[in-house]
Design a protein around this motif. Sequence first.
Motif, PDB file in Angstrom:
ATOM      1  N   ASN A 173       0.832  -1.212   0.000  1.00 21.83           N
ATOM      2  CA  ASN A 173       0.000   0.000   0.000  1.00 21.83           C
ATOM      3  C   ASN A 173       0.867   1.263   0.000  1.00 21.83           C
ATOM      4  O   ASN A 173       1.534   1.568   0.988  1.00 21.83           O
ATOM      5  N   ASN A 174       0.813   1.976  -1.105  1.00 21.13           N
ATOM      6  CA  ASN A 174       1.615   3.212  -1.208  1.00 21.13           C
ATOM      7  C   ASN A 174       0.769   4.474  -1.074  1.00 21.13           C
ATOM      8  O   ASN A 174       1.206   5.559  -1.429  1.00 21.13           O
ATOM      9  N   GLY A 175      -0.455   4.340  -0.594  1.00 25.43           N
ATOM     10  CA  GLY A 175      -1.281   5.515  -0.368  1.00 25.43           C
ATOM     11  C   GLY A 175      -1.918   6.028  -1.645  1.00 25.43           C
ATOM     12  O   GLY A 175      -1.716   5.435  -2.700  1.00 25.43           O
ATOM     13  N   PRO A 176      -2.738   7.058  -1.621  1.00 23.03           N
ATOM     14  CA  PRO A 176      -2.927   7.939  -0.461  1.00 23.03           C
ATOM     15  C   PRO A 176      -3.769   7.363   0.685  1.00 23.03           C
ATOM     16  O   PRO A 176      -3.776   7.936   1.764  1.00 23.03           O
ATOM     17  N   PHE A 177      -4.500   6.260   0.471  1.00 20.31           N
ATOM     18  CA  PHE A 177      -5.265   5.696   1.594  1.00 20.31           C
ATOM     19  C   PHE A 177      -4.308   5.105   2.628  1.00 20.31           C
ATOM     20  O   PHE A 177      -3.291   4.487   2.266  1.00 20.31           O
ATOM     21  N   ASP A 178      -4.669   5.280   3.918  1.00 23.32           N
ATOM     22  CA  ASP A 178      -3.830   4.638   4.945  1.00 23.32           C
ATOM     23  C   ASP A 178      -4.191   3.154   5.044  1.00 23.32           C
ATOM     24  O   ASP A 178      -5.217   2.710   4.501  1.00 23.32           O
TER      25      ASP A 178
END
Length: 355
Positions: free
Chosen positions: A62-67
């Motif tokens: 997971n590289n975001g933008p979602f945490d």
Amino acid sequence: MSNQELEELRAKVDEINLQLLHLINKRAEIIQEIGNIKTKQGMPRFDPIREREMIDKIRANNNGPFDDNTILHLFKQIFKASLDLQEVDNNKKLLVSRDRHPEDTIVTVGDTEIGKKPIMIAGPCSVESEEQVSIVAKSLVEQGVKLIRGGAFKPRTSPYDFQGLGIEGLKILRKVADNYGLKVVSEIVNPADIEIAPEYVDVIQIGARNMQNFELLKAAGQVNTPILLKRGLAATIEEFLFAAEYIVSRGNTQVILVERGIRTYEKWTRNTLDILAVPIIKQESHLPVIVDISHSAGRKDVAIPIAKAALAAGADGIMVEVHPDPPVALSDANQQLDLNEFNSLMTALKKANFF
Ligand code: PEP
Ligand code: MN
């Protein structure tokens, strides 16, 4: 931002929505394939180790933008929806379901075929004496009723209330029933008694309080005697059918389901008769459904209309408590019909062409 830019971005979002839709459904198809393999191999659907691996891999990438929490919440929804999808497939495959067995199951007790035309099961709440059972038996025969009920093992809410005559009660029932050419329906509460029960009873009743006594259900699945299974006090229709599945999946397909009311906030009746359960269960399952008008209502002034309602809704029969002198009955005094009231009920149902 120009309108044109906005439109282009929206078009991209629409495109991604469709890709997500396609991918989610593609994923579901693969999960279904995995489910089929697991069913064949007798493996459980949910595998916590596998789920942990998937979560770890998603988090690591997971590289975001979602945490991570938001992403995991979204993926959990997808995982759960896929499992639910398997569950729906699974439910359809229950042995008690119509999908598996489209024809009605007919439960045969002597020369009575339950599931063909409506039948009546009547008798006292508890077996109290040979004389008491004989008086009721005589009335049943006069009305053409073939099945007598009576409790010998009574699962009472209070430990201080009459607990039944036990084996003595079963012996009384057998003797009287044989004298009058009747068949016996009586409750068994102990899994260890299931094996000896057929010596005395023709139909083994499993009461509402024991609907989820799984050891009792498993034992009931191992005999050939028909089982009358009552819906639990707070059981959903699905839980009721799963309870029946316990019996049928062990090999005993002769199961009768009894809607006997469920507990609600209503106080003017002992339980709330779930009349909708009748057509719904008849649609979902091939097993016969009977309505107990005594334990549902807990009163007898409405016996005739509720019996008619049950039969009009498609019930395969009625169960009712009948006692020679209800006010002095050792259990359920308020709801048992006396002999005159029983005769009136039968007359009304015959007049309405139900019997
Ligand atoms: C009974 O039928 O005797 C009885 C105890 O009913 P239920 O299990 O439905 O309460
Ligand atoms: Mn009773």
